[in-house]
Design a protein around this motif. Structure first.
Motif, PDB file in Angstrom:
ATOM      1  N   MET A  44      68.665  50.721  35.151  1.00  0.00           N
ATOM      2  CA  MET A  44      67.453  50.614  35.974  1.00  0.00           C
ATOM      3  C   MET A  44      66.414  49.750  35.251  1.00  0.00           C
ATOM      4  N   PRO A  45      66.696  48.438  35.177  1.00  0.00           N
ATOM      5  CA  PRO A  45      65.899  47.556  34.327  1.00  0.00           C
ATOM      6  C   PRO A  45      64.381  47.639  34.503  1.00  0.00           C
ATOM      7  N   PRO A  46      63.877  47.726  35.734  1.00  0.00           N
ATOM      8  CA  PRO A  46      62.408  47.735  35.815  1.00  0.00           C
ATOM      9  C   PRO A  46      61.765  48.925  35.098  1.00  0.00           C
ATOM     10  N   ALA A  47      62.543  49.967  34.808  1.00  0.00           N
ATOM     11  CA  ALA A  47      61.981  51.123  34.101  1.00  0.00           C
ATOM     12  C   ALA A  47      61.626  50.785  32.657  1.00  0.00           C
ATOM     13  N   VAL A  48      62.242  49.729  32.135  1.00  0.00           N
ATOM     14  CA  VAL A  48      62.024  49.372  30.730  1.00  0.00           C
ATOM     15  C   VAL A  48      60.545  49.107  30.436  1.00  0.00           C
ATOM     16  N   ALA A  49      59.838  48.599  31.454  1.00  0.00           N
ATOM     17  CA  ALA A  49      58.417  48.293  31.231  1.00  0.00           C
ATOM     18  C   ALA A  49      57.641  49.524  30.756  1.00  0.00           C
ATOM     19  N   HIS A  50      58.090  50.710  31.160  1.00  0.00           N
ATOM     20  CA  HIS A  50      57.362  51.924  30.790  1.00  0.00           C
ATOM     21  C   HIS A  50      57.594  52.336  29.343  1.00  0.00           C
ATOM     22  N   LEU A  51      58.504  51.653  28.666  1.00  0.00           N
ATOM     23  CA  LEU A  51      58.754  51.953  27.257  1.00  0.00           C
ATOM     24  C   LEU A  51      57.914  51.079  26.335  1.00  0.00           C
ATOM     25  N   SER A  52      57.119  50.186  26.916  1.00  0.00           N
ATOM     26  CA  SER A  52      56.461  49.194  26.056  1.00  0.00           C
ATOM     27  C   SER A  52      55.459  49.838  25.097  1.00  0.00           C
ATOM     28  N   GLY A  53      54.804  50.919  25.524  1.00  0.00           N
ATOM     29  CA  GLY A  53      53.857  51.584  24.629  1.00  0.00           C
ATOM     30  C   GLY A  53      54.560  52.147  23.407  1.00  0.00           C
ATOM     31  N   ALA A  54      55.644  52.830  23.638  1.00  0.00           N
ATOM     32  CA  ALA A  54      56.395  53.407  22.521  1.00  0.00           C
ATOM     33  C   ALA A  54      56.951  52.308  21.624  1.00  0.00           C
ATOM     34  N   ARG A  55      57.416  51.225  22.238  1.00  0.00           N
ATOM     35  CA  ARG A  55      57.976  50.133  21.422  1.00  0.00           C
ATOM     36  C   ARG A  55      56.886  49.494  20.566  1.00  0.00           C
TER      37      ARG A  55
END
Lengths: 491, 718
Positions: free
Chosen positions: B175-186
């Motif tokens: 579910m690629p668009p979900a990756v954007a929500h990991l940007s804070g943690a990254r």
């Protein structure tokens, strides 16, 4: 049935749990008799307590609450009456058994060293073993004022204790009379690498040198005299010179005892009602002193007594002969065939990588297509992978030398410029867009990220390729400009 | 027709789309929404292609005397199905007709299918492919948190966290668009990915953006026990939270105490230092230590295991020790997979459940639902068999003789698929409702053509428990019919009690009433309200005055257990059912590729996707490839006692040398489920898709890439 367990340590308590977990029929009432007054604790982690990596409270093992389990703490067994099938406690209480399991463990071996008052039962102030929670507590307290600690014996526990003391900020000398540290596990070359790594972690190793005497003044330790006469001043000595199986109860009851209580492969003694597991036992192959072996015996015996077989992971407790030193910065793992005193076997290939300057030494022993032993110092992930291969007996690479190194990162080096990128390289993974696709869009007039997105859908999935698309567009733009310039240049 | 706001037909992220019908076909564009923020992956962009699949089913098919499927009228087909169902029921009892549903069905269809099974067929035997998907996460959440909503918080909340522990989920491909929500943690260096492969998601941790733990397959539970061990041992737990908001911590502590990091390293192959670093990273991000927030998320990689429920409970235990669930900006969640994987498990197509996430053996639940259905509670059957057991019983003595399949392609997607194929072939009657001739449909006795996502109205419940409207954008081909219509026709022919609406909004209203008071309460929702408010998460009960605002975040005031406390569930490792051994020394793990969805019945019919990802492959490490003399592109076989699968070698060091990987979207020789294990989790019934043992060999045959066949379309007479 009355099942009595003597010993409430890691193996005895685990055995009681294993039996009750499998005893769906309610066949057994279990009584555990343990001489320590405190809750069961994780003895394996005592060196972690010394190191300050674990709270004392955190290593206690919460007790299983079970209607058919009674645990007697601070109660010592005085005798076993095999005739009447009764365990008699020092208080004179009698516990009848139908089956009896001895998990009495082992005690620290105190070497016959001048000054240690061997036989008196009391060690001088400043001298400790590391076997019980009280030992750990006392050692931790002693480190507060200690100027230099000495650890006698560099087996696994000695190295862990030395590391723990060093982590407490206490300068440590570790004394080991054999020619290699942990000689059961390490040969001289491996030991040399470990010796070289120790000073960096505050440990001063003295290998090939024994202790001759503990120097004691006013009942308190002041130093250690080494063979040869040199004196190491010290106010804290941790003795880690091995253990002695606690067999006196069994021996007094007439059970055969050698290094431990002699058992068959199923943990049974010659008395069919009495079993021995853990450090007090001497199974046919000998005891390893590792908790994994005791836990495997506990589980197997629980299955034997309850007649059940639960699914369990092979080598679930860790294979019985994998040794992993718990010491900050000192990464030592051994398994199977290792150590300097092993016989040579023509069927085996031994390969090694030695990198003493980096504190790294790896040796693997391969037989056929299986890994049968390894020695790892400072090997990190490689050691973890070797343990996985060893315990699961997965086939080794065609060239076993591949076992010695971790494969390099899969990430190819990032091209220095978008120009170096291959035409079919994926730019946007989410939409299968390649560099060539972006270039095509660019040539059709897509000069911004939004325009490229409209043409190719690049950047419209996770959005992670925006920077790459920007870079690619900049590169495409400057390439076109350069071409234009070249075309426009006068001939 | 005008542009229509709807959501993607595929995964549980349910990306918002705008569909614009044009004479040339349906135009697709991403639509701004909190979950996908306007993004779509290649599957979403190309989703309209399936509407025009050349082999789209447009007429009922009935297997004739010649053994071939041939066209029939709807009346003929429905009469036949109803007659055969009646005969089989009369002869073998009501449970001899079974139903298999899907996590892709709308809420309305999931509800109506469960009702159809219980009161039209009177069978206990209904289950669905969500058993292969969310059952372990569901069972674990129910026993610990008292309710199972995949993410009990909006997905966007994750963006604010400093640490995310992602176990067994390859979001970047699934579910690629979900990756954007990991940007804070990254950005905070706090994304921790646990995966035996260096998956696309694992690479998101590179360059200081987090950590990747690469355990031996089948050891995730051990890793979690080790993390809990470190949290407890190093005093990193949130003691006040554990005391005030949880129960059972001591039992979990007792079992975790035996898993010190060095022991975990021995079993899982994850270095002890990395485990400690992970535990400290999570703790530092936790609210009790003043962090910005931390999440623990699980996916199928850790759940599709015989100890999947235990593994999820271990993940929840870790989250509870850190004080995460029920706190704003922190939590535990399961990343739901199928499009309506969430709603599909709430409305009664599970063998043990009634609508509203009610348990079928709860007398009060039966009474409530029976009143809505207008039947005597005593006529509602009891618990049926869970999926793997149900499939195994087909055609056997005492097992079902007929099966009705909706939204599932069992011949490709079921574990030990050749065995399942044999069981399907042993049936007296197999009826499949589908939009294309899936591998399962091709072998059916009756195939009923139904509608696709853009041809129907309904609702889907996304991975974050948000109820979304699916809207009709185009007319269906004239021969295809809504399943709601199919069930009404069959129910009428079977003389069933109850009402059988064919209007999705009306069915939703009935679903809402049936769910009232249940764990998943939709009673305050309707199509009209959802059209006006696209931001409603369940539970959303009916109210007297002000409408209920929905519940984006669960547990802030307490857990849905009897005492309001979350339960630590004591779990310990038992290992996989099919572990490596001398005659099967390599682990096999399975998963997805970005371009395909589930059994591939839809995505294998989209040219762009097939071009980008034409066939199955076996990922193997260079060292393993070298050992077997395998070159890139060679055909490789994987074999175990269940069977053999053959696919092209892809050599990469992004996988452990003791492990091979295959995606599961292809049929036939390339179907990895020929070898996956159908052993099940004792609590959830989840089969162990994600780890089994195989031997690896180079296929003696020369590689024939064309034999792998990019586009597998079977001509079906129209």
């Amino acid at each position: 049935m009355r099942l009595v367990v003597i010993g409430n340590g890691m193996v005895g308590s685990r055995f009681a749990e294993d039996v009750l977990a499998r005893d769906d029929a309610g066949k057994y009432d279990v009584t555990v008799i343990g001489d320590e007054a405190c809750e069961t604790y994780n003895r394996v982690l005592l060196s972690e307590v010394v190191a300050g990596r674990q709270d004392l409270a955190a290593i206690t093992l919460p007790v299983l609450a079970h209607p058919r389990l009674s645990v007697l703490r601070g109660v010592s067994a005085a005798a076993i009456d095999r005739e009447d099938r009764v365990v008699v406690t020092t208080e004179g209480n009698r516990h009848r058994y139908d089956q009896l399991v001895l998990a009495t463990g082992a005690s620290a071996r105190i070497p016959p060293l001048e000054g240690l008052g061997l036989g008196s039962g009391a060690l001088p102030l400043g001298v400790h073993a590391l076997r019980s929670i009280d030992d750990a507590r006392e050692i931790v307290a002693a480190t507060l004022n200690s100027r230099r600690a000495v650890v006698l014996g560099a087996g696994v526990l000695g190295v862990e204790a030395a590391s723990g003391l060093a982590q407490r900020g206490c300068p440590v000398t570790i004394i080991h009379p054999a020619d290699a540290l942990m000689e059961r596990q390490l040969d001289v070359s491996a030991s040399t690498v470990l010796v070289g790594a120790m000073p960096g972690f505050g440990i001063h190793p003295r290998v090939g040198v024994g202790a001759e005497a503990a120097i004691v003044a006013n009942g308190r330790l002041t130093g250690i005299r080494l063979t040869g006469g040199e004196v190491v001043e010290s106010d804290l000595l941790v003795v880690a010179t091995g253990t002695v199986a606690n067999t006196s109860l069994a021996a007094a009851a007439g059970l055969a005892c050698e290094r431990g209580i002699v058992t068959d492969a199923g943990s049974a003694t010659a008395d069919g009602r009495i079993f021995a597991i853990g450090d007090c036992a001497q199974p046919p192959g000998g005891g390893t002193g590792l908790v994994a072996q005791g836990w495997d015996q506990a589980r197997a015996l629980a299955e034997r007594l309850t007649g059940t077989v639960a699914r369990g992971r092979a080598g679930g407790a860790g294979a019985s002969d994998v040794v992993r030193v718990k010491a900050h910065g000192l990464d030592v793992v051994t398994m199977g065939v290792c150590g300097g005193s092993r016989p040579t076997d023509p069927e085996q290939r031994t390969l090694s990588l030695s990198d003493p300057a980096a504190g790294r030494h790896i040796e693997v022993v391969v037989e056929g297509d299986r890994l049968v032993g390894a020695t790892c110092i400072g090997a990190g992930q490689v050691a973890a992978d070797l343990v996985a291969a060893y315990t699961r007996r997965t086939p080794v690479p065609r060239d076993p030398a591949h076992l010695l190194l971790a494969t390099l990162s899969s990430a190819p080096p990032a091209p220095s410029s978008p120009g170096d990128l291959a035409d079919d390289a994926a730019v946007c993974r989410c939409n299968s867009v390649t560099k060539a696709d972006v270039a095509r869009a660019h040539s059709r007039g897509a000069h911004s990220v939004a325009e490229v997105a409209r043409e190719t859908r690049a950047t419209t999935g996770c959005g992670g390729c925006k920077d790459e698309v920007c870079g690619l567009l900049a590169w495409l733009g400057s390439r076109d400009e350069a071409r234009l310039t070249a075309t426009a240049a006068p001939v | 027709m005008e542009a229509v706001a709807t959501h993607c037909p595929y995964c549980a992220l349910q990306c918002a789309q705008t569909l614009t019908p044009t004479p040339a076909g349906v135009g697709v564009a991403g639509r701004d929404f909190p979950t996908n923020r306007g993004g779509l992956c290649q599957k979403g962009w190309t989703s309209a292609s399936v509407l025009r699949a050349p082999d789209r089913l447009v007429t009922p098919l009935v297997r004739g005397a010649d053994g071939e499927l041939g066209p029939a009228t709807w009346v003929e087909a429905l009469d036949l199905v109803a007659r055969r169902f009646s005969e089989i029921r009369a002869r073998h009892g009501a449970d001899a007709v079974a139903v298999f549903g899907g996590g892709g069905l709308t809420n309305e269809k999931a509800y109506q299918l469960g009702k159809f099974a219980r009161i039209a067929l009177g069978t206990a035997n209904i289950d669905y492919n969500g058993r292969f998907c969310m059952s372990s996460a569901a069972a674990a959440a129910n026993r610990s948190l008292g309710v199972d909503r995949g993410l009990p918080f909006p997905l966007a909340d994750i963006g604010g966290a400093a640490a995310v522990l992602l176990l067994g989920s390859n979001l970047a491909e699934t579910m690629p668009p979900a990756v954007a929500h990991l940007s804070g943690a990254r950005a905070a260096g706090g994304l921790v990915v646990v995966d035996p492969r260096v998956s696309a998601t694992a690479t998101l941790t590179e360059n200081g953006q987090g950590l990747h733990l690469q355990p031996v397959p089948g050891t995730d539970l051990v890793v979690l026990l080790g993390l809990l061990h470190v949290v407890l041992a190093e005093g990193l737990a949130d003691r006040a939270y554990v005391d005030e908001r949880t129960s059972g911590a001591d039992d979990a502590r007792r079992l975790a105490a035996a898993w010190w990091p060095e022991r975990v390293e021995q079993v899982a192959g994850v270095p002890a230092a990395l485990l400690r670093e992970t535990a400290r990273l999570l703790a530092a991000a936790s609210p009790s230590r003043g962090g910005a927030g931390a999440y623990v998320l699980t996916g199928r990689g850790v759940e599709q295991s015989v100890q999947g429920t235990a593994t999820v409970n271990a993940a929840i235990n870790l989250a509870l020790a850190l004080g995460l669930p029920g706190r704003l900006g922190s939590g535990y969640g399961a990343v739901t997979g199928q499009g309506n994987g969430q709603g599909g498990r709430e409305h009664g197509q599970k063998s043990d459940q009634l609508p509203g996430y009610r348990m079928i053996d709860d007398p009060a639940a039966r009474e409530h639902v029976a009143a809505v259905w207008g039947v005597d509670p005593a006529t509602i059957p009891g618990r049926g068999r869970p999926a793997v057991e149900l499939l195994d019983s087909l055609g056997r003595a005492g097992g079902p003789r007929a099966l009705l399949v909706h939204g599932a392609n069992l011949r490709v997607s079921a574990p030990h698929s050749t065995h399942v194929a044999d069981r399907l072939d042993a049936l007296d009657l197999l009826v499949v409702c589908d939009v294309v001739p899936s591998e399962t449909a091709q072998r059916a006795d009756v195939v009923l053509p139904v509608l696709q996502w853009a041809e129907e109205e309904g609702t889907m419940t996304s991975l974050e428990g948000r109820v979304l409207r699916r809207r009709k954008a185009v007319e269906a081909p004239s021969g295809a019919r809504s399943e709601l219509w199919v069930w009404r026709e069959l129910a009428t022919r079977l003389g069933a009690p109850g009402t059988w609406d064919t209007d999705a909004a009306a069915v939703f209203d009935e679903l809402a009433r049936a769910s009232a008071g249940g764990r998943a309460d939709y009673s305050g929702l309707s199509h009209a309200r959802l059209d006006a408010e696209p931001d409603l998460h369940w539970p959303c009960p009916a109210t007297e005055g002000e409408p209920h605002p929905g519940t984006p975040r669960l547990f802030l005031d307490g857990f849905h257990t009897a005492d309001g406390r979350a339960r630590f569930v004591a779990v310990d490792d038992r290992g996989p059912a099919d572990d490596v051994r001398a005659d099967a020394p390599i682990h096999l793990v399975t998963g997805r590729v970005l371009q395909h969805y589930q059994s591939g019945a839809q995505t294998r019919r989209v040219e762009d996707l097939v071009t980008a990802s034409p066939a199955a492959f076996v990922e193997l490490h260079p060292v393993l490839a070298d050992r077997h003399g395998v070159e890139p592109g060679d055909l490789v076989t994987l074999t175990n006692a269940r069977g053999t699968v053959t696919a092209v070698a892809r050599i990469t060091d992004a996988i452990r040398p003791d492990t091979v990987f295959m995606p599961f979207h292809w049929p036939g020789e390339q179907n990895v489920n020929r070898v996956t294990n159908d052993a099940t989790d004792p609590v959830s019934g989840m089969p162990e898709f994600k780890v089994c043992a195989v031997t690896v060999a180079r296929a003696d045959l020369p590689a024939h890439p064309e034999a792998a066949g990019p586009l597998l379309i079977t001509e079906v007479p129209a």
